[in-house]
Design an enzyme around this catalytic site. Structure first.
Site, mmCIF file in Angstrom:
data_model
loop_
_atom_site.group_PDB
_atom_site.id
_atom_site.type_symbol
_atom_site.label_atom_id
_atom_site.label_comp_id
_atom_site.label_asym_id
_atom_site.label_seq_id
_atom_site.Cartn_x
_atom_site.Cartn_y
_atom_site.Cartn_z
ATOM 1 N N GLU A 92 0.840 -1.209 0.000
ATOM 2 C CA GLU A 92 0.000 0.000 0.000
ATOM 3 C C GLU A 92 0.867 1.247 0.000
ATOM 4 O O GLU A 92 0.548 2.259 -0.624
ATOM 5 C CB GLU A 92 -0.902 0.027 1.246
ATOM 6 C CG GLU A 92 -1.899 -1.125 1.328
ATOM 7 C CD GLU A 92 -1.332 -2.358 2.036
ATOM 8 O OE1 GLU A 92 -0.118 -2.629 1.910
ATOM 9 O OE2 GLU A 92 -2.117 -3.038 2.706
ATOM 10 N N CYS A 124 -2.181 -3.067 6.967
ATOM 11 C CA CYS A 124 -1.658 -2.913 8.326
ATOM 12 C C CYS A 124 -1.902 -1.483 8.821
ATOM 13 O O CYS A 124 -2.246 -0.582 8.052
ATOM 14 C CB CYS A 124 -0.174 -3.263 8.370
ATOM 15 S SG CYS A 124 0.922 -1.958 7.782
ATOM 16 N N CYS A 163 0.145 1.376 7.138
ATOM 17 C CA CYS A 163 -0.353 1.722 5.797
ATOM 18 C C CYS A 163 -1.655 2.504 5.871
ATOM 19 O O CYS A 163 -1.896 3.399 5.066
ATOM 20 C CB CYS A 163 -0.529 0.458 4.963
ATOM 21 S SG CYS A 163 1.055 -0.243 4.479
HETATM 22 N N1 THU Z 1 2.296 -6.536 3.944
HETATM 23 C C1 THU Z 1 1.856 -5.625 3.028
HETATM 24 O O1 THU Z 1 2.442 -5.468 1.956
HETATM 25 N N2 THU Z 1 0.760 -4.898 3.353
HETATM 26 C C2 THU Z 1 0.091 -4.991 4.516
HETATM 27 O O2 THU Z 1 -0.814 -4.200 4.757
HETATM 28 C C3 THU Z 1 0.447 -6.025 5.483
HETATM 29 C C4 THU Z 1 1.685 -6.770 5.223
HETATM 30 C C5 THU Z 1 3.500 -7.313 3.629
HETATM 31 C C6 THU Z 1 4.697 -6.955 4.467
HETATM 32 C C7 THU Z 1 5.511 -8.221 4.396
HETATM 33 O O3 THU Z 1 6.322 -8.185 3.242
HETATM 34 C C8 THU Z 1 4.474 -9.326 4.218
HETATM 35 O O4 THU Z 1 3.271 -8.678 3.858
HETATM 36 C C9 THU Z 1 4.251 -10.157 5.467
HETATM 37 O O5 THU Z 1 3.986 -9.369 6.558
#
Ligand code: THU
Length: 146
Positions: free
Chosen positions: A71, A108, A111
């Site tokens: 994100e 998360c 983000c």
């Molecule tokens: N991740 C994202 O790209 N976006 C999120 O909102 C949550 C997590 C990624 C970070 C990491 O590379 C993988 O997912 C596992 O946590």
């Protein structure tokens, strides 16, 4: 806990508006270029801004905390192209198994705060296999300096 999206996913999601369906496809496609050798969890994001679609994917780092989520790479691509107003967001955690807890599919907290900087409270955020939430539903009471 299940979030209360304004649109609840159906299988298949027949009534997803065309512009959001297109954005979600872009997010899924972007997930393929994720750099995620540690988690092996590909995430793609797509942002509509200024009539364009900007995509991003997660980029991990051996120093785990330096990982940047999909994100945020998408939001930064839009901002660095000169678009600081986000009109819609789509996120796809393509490696999450079907039927998993929605927590594995949601953006998360970090983000959410970054998206809230550029999105309006009613900006739609399509979360693959969850539904459409507004920015304010995703992050109520976002921290704002302006
Ligand atoms: N991740 C994202 O790209 N976006 C999120 O909102 C949550 C997590 C990624 C970070 C990491 O590379 C993988 O997912 C596992 O946590």
């Amino acid at each position: 806990m299940r979030v209360p999206p304004v649109f609840v996913w159906d299988d298949p999601p027949m009534d997803l508006p065309h512009d959001l369906a297109e954005l979600l496809e872009a997010a899924k496609t972007a997930s393929r270029i994720a750099y995620c050798p540690y988690s092996k969890f590909h995430v793609g994001a797509a942002i509509r801004a200024g009539g364009h679609i900007f995509t991003g994917a997660n980029v991990e780092n051996a120093s785990y905390g330096l990982t940047v989520c999909a994100e945020r790479t998408a939001a930064f691509a839009a901002v660095l192209a000169g678009y600081v107003k986000i009109d819609a967001v789509a996120v796809a955690c393509v490696d999450a198994p079907d039927g998993c807890d929605t927590g594995l599919l949601m953006p998360c907290g970090a983000c959410r705060q970054v998206l809230a900087e550029f999105a309006a409270p009613d900006t739609p955020v399509v979360v693959d296999r969850v539904g459409i939430l507004t920015m304010a539903e995703l992050l109520p009471h976002a921290f704002k300096l302006k």
